[in-house]
Design a protein around this motif. Structure first.
Motif, mmCIF file in Angstrom:
data_model
loop_
_atom_site.group_PDB
_atom_site.id
_atom_site.type_symbol
_atom_site.label_atom_id
_atom_site.label_comp_id
_atom_site.label_asym_id
_atom_site.label_seq_id
_atom_site.Cartn_x
_atom_site.Cartn_y
_atom_site.Cartn_z
ATOM 1 N N ILE A 8 -9.751 29.900 12.039
ATOM 2 C CA ILE A 8 -10.565 30.361 13.174
ATOM 3 C C ILE A 8 -9.687 30.511 14.414
ATOM 4 N N ALA A 9 -8.837 29.506 14.649
ATOM 5 C CA ALA A 9 -7.949 29.569 15.818
ATOM 6 C C ALA A 9 -7.013 30.771 15.713
ATOM 7 N N PRO A 82 -6.343 22.969 15.712
ATOM 8 C CA PRO A 82 -5.999 23.694 16.935
ATOM 9 C C PRO A 82 -7.122 24.609 17.394
ATOM 10 N N TYR A 83 -7.063 24.923 18.676
ATOM 11 C CA TYR A 83 -8.012 25.857 19.290
ATOM 12 C C TYR A 83 -7.236 26.726 20.281
ATOM 13 N N GLY A 92 -3.914 24.868 21.565
ATOM 14 C CA GLY A 92 -3.864 23.461 21.923
ATOM 15 C C GLY A 92 -4.512 22.621 20.841
ATOM 16 N N PHE A 93 -4.320 21.332 20.934
ATOM 17 C CA PHE A 93 -5.055 20.385 20.082
ATOM 18 C C PHE A 93 -5.184 19.084 20.868
ATOM 19 N N ASP A 94 -6.187 18.313 20.556
ATOM 20 C CA ASP A 94 -6.459 17.087 21.317
ATOM 21 C C ASP A 94 -6.398 15.859 20.415
ATOM 22 N N ARG B 127 -10.294 11.338 25.340
ATOM 23 C CA ARG B 127 -9.658 12.547 24.796
ATOM 24 C C ARG B 127 -8.361 12.807 25.559
ATOM 25 N N THR B 128 -7.303 13.090 24.816
ATOM 26 C CA THR B 128 -6.025 13.477 25.429
ATOM 27 C C THR B 128 -5.704 14.908 25.060
ATOM 28 N N SER B 129 -5.365 15.688 26.067
ATOM 29 C CA SER B 129 -5.025 17.079 25.851
ATOM 30 C C SER B 129 -3.777 17.411 26.664
#
Lengths: 204, 139
Positions: A8-9, A82-83, A92-94, B127-129
Motif C-alpha cells: 500500500i505504501a 511504512p507509510y 516513514g515508520f513509527d 509513539r516515536t516518529s
C-alpha cells in the motif's frame, strides 16, 4: 500483513511521486550531495549512491532494509508502517508502545528506539539525497512558494510571504494550528513545504 | 412491465450477483491512534532546529507530553544534539506543536540531521516518529 502495508505504501508513493524518480530541480545539488556522502557511506548506501542518483526503487529498498534490520535485531520493538509521510514522497515508520504515563517506562522505550538507530546505516544518506532530489528550483520553486501563500490566505493564516525561510513559515503554521486546532495550516504546509527547503551548497 | 424489461432487470440482478465481493480491508487495532509528525530540520548555519506535532484529533485522546530530539549523523554515527521534553499540564491539547527545539552546530561542514519526536497521550500510549534526514551545513 506487513507485506500488504508495504505494498500500500509503495502504491501511495508511486501515485504521489508521479511514477518517477526524477529530480525536481536541475539535479546538481543532489548529485553534489551524493558525491559528498559516498566517502563515509555504508556499503549498502554506496550501492545506491554510486551513480549519484537515487531512484524510487533504491529509496524504497533502503527503507525496507532499515525495517528488516530493526525487526531482526530488535524484535521487541513494535513498528507501524511504512507509510507515506505528509510530504508525499518519503516513507516513514513509527515505534509504538503502551508505556502508561510512567517517565521511566517512556525512557526505557526511548533507549531501545535509540539503539535501533544503528539500522539507519541502510537509509540515512540515501534519504538525504532523495529529499535533495525533490527540492524544486527556479520558476517551479517560486510557483510552489506562491502556492503556499495562496493556500495560507484562504484559511486565514496571515503574515506569510513567499520569501520567508522555512523556519519562519513553520513558526507561523504551528502558532496558527495551536490556536485553531483544525489542521488546515499544516495541510497547506505539507503540500508546498519542499519549496522552502534550502538546497545543498557544496563548499567551494 | 413488459417481459423485455423483466428480462433486462433479471440480467442486471444476475450480473450484480456474479461480481465477486471484495475482501474486507484488514482492521488494524489503533493502539496508539494519535499521530506524531516531526518537521524537517532547518538551519541558520550555527544551529539546526525543528518542531514536533502531535495530533489526537478524532481519537478522544489528548496530548500529555512531546519529546523532541535533534539528531546529527556524521561519518555514520548518529548523535543526539539536543533532547527536550515538553509536558502539557492536564493533557489538554488535541493537536499541538512543540516549541522550536534547536541544537548548536558541533563543528563545520555538511551532515545529515533529523528531528525525532516521541509523544505520549492521556491513555499512556507512546509513539516515536522520525522526520526525514536532511543535509545542513554548519559554518
Amino acid at each position: 500483513m506487513q507485506l500488504k502495508r508495504g505494498l500500500i505504501a509503495y502504491v501511495l508513493l508511486l501515485i504521489a511521486s508521479g511514477c518517477s524518480g526524477a529530480a525536481a530541480g536541475d539535479g546538481s545539488s543532489s548529485q553534489a550531495l551524493a558525491s559528498a556522502r559516498l566517502g563515509d557511506a555504508s556499503e549498502f548506501e554506496k550501492g545506491a549512491l554510486a551513480d549519484l542518483v537515487v531512484t524510487q526503487a533504491e529509496y524504497e529498498q533502503a527503507v525496507f532494509a532499515t525495517l528488516d534490520c530493526i525487526r531482526e535485531r530488535f524484535p521487541e520493538l513494535e513498528i507501524e508502517g511504512p507509510y507515506t509521510r505528509p510530504d508525499g514522497f518519503t516513507l516513514g515508520f513509527d515505534f509504538v508502545a503502551h508505556t502508561g504515563n510512567d517517565p521511566s517506562a517512556i525512557e526505557e522505550f526511548s533507549l531501545l528506539v535509540e539503539e535501533a538507530d544503528e539500522c539507519e546505516e541502510f537509509r540515512a544518506s540515501i534519504e538525504s539525497v532523495w529529499v535533495e532530489q525533490h527540492i524544486p528550483s527556479g520558476a517551479e520553486r517560486q510557483e510552489m512558494r506562491q502556492g503556499f501563500v495562496d493556500c495560507a490566505e484562504r484559511i486565514g493564516l496571515e503574515g506569510i510571504d513567499s520569501g520567508m525561510d522555512y523556519s519562519a513559515v513553520l513558526d507561523a503554521v504551528a502558532e496558527h494550528n495551536n490556536r485553531t486546532q483544525d489542521g488546515l495550516a499544516y495541510d497547506c504546509l505539507y503540500e508546498f513545504e519542499v519549496a522552502f527547503y534550502e538546497p545543498f551548497k557544496p563548499a567551494s | 412491465m413488459s417481459s423485455q424489461k423483466w428480462r433486462l432487470l433479471a440480467m442486471v440482478v444476475v450480473s450484480a450477483l456474479m461480481i465477486p465481493a471484495l475482501p474486507p480491508l484488514p482492521v488494524q487495532a489503533a493502539t496508539t491512534p494519535c499521530s506524531v509528525i516531526p518537521t524537517t530540520t532547518s538551519s541558520d548555519g550555527t544551529q539546526v532546529s525543528g518542531k514536533v506535532r502531535m495530533n489526537c484529533t478524532s481519537t478522544n485522546r489528548n496530548v500529555c507530553s512531546i519529546n523532541v530530539k535533534v539528531q546529527e549523523r556524521s561519518f555514520g554515527v548518529i548523535s543526539t544534539r539536543n533532547n527536550v521534553t515538553y509536558n502539557y499540564a492536564g493533557c489538554w491539547p488535541v493537536d499541538v506543536t512543540s516549541p522550536t527545539t534547536a541544537a548548536n552546530c558541533a563543528g563545520h561542514g555538511t551532515d545529515d540531521w533529523r528531528i525525532q519526536g516521541t509523544g505520549t497521550d492521556d491513555e499512556g500510549d507512546t509513539r516515536t516518529s522520525s522526520g526525514t534526514w536532511k543535509q545542513h551545513t554548519c559554518n
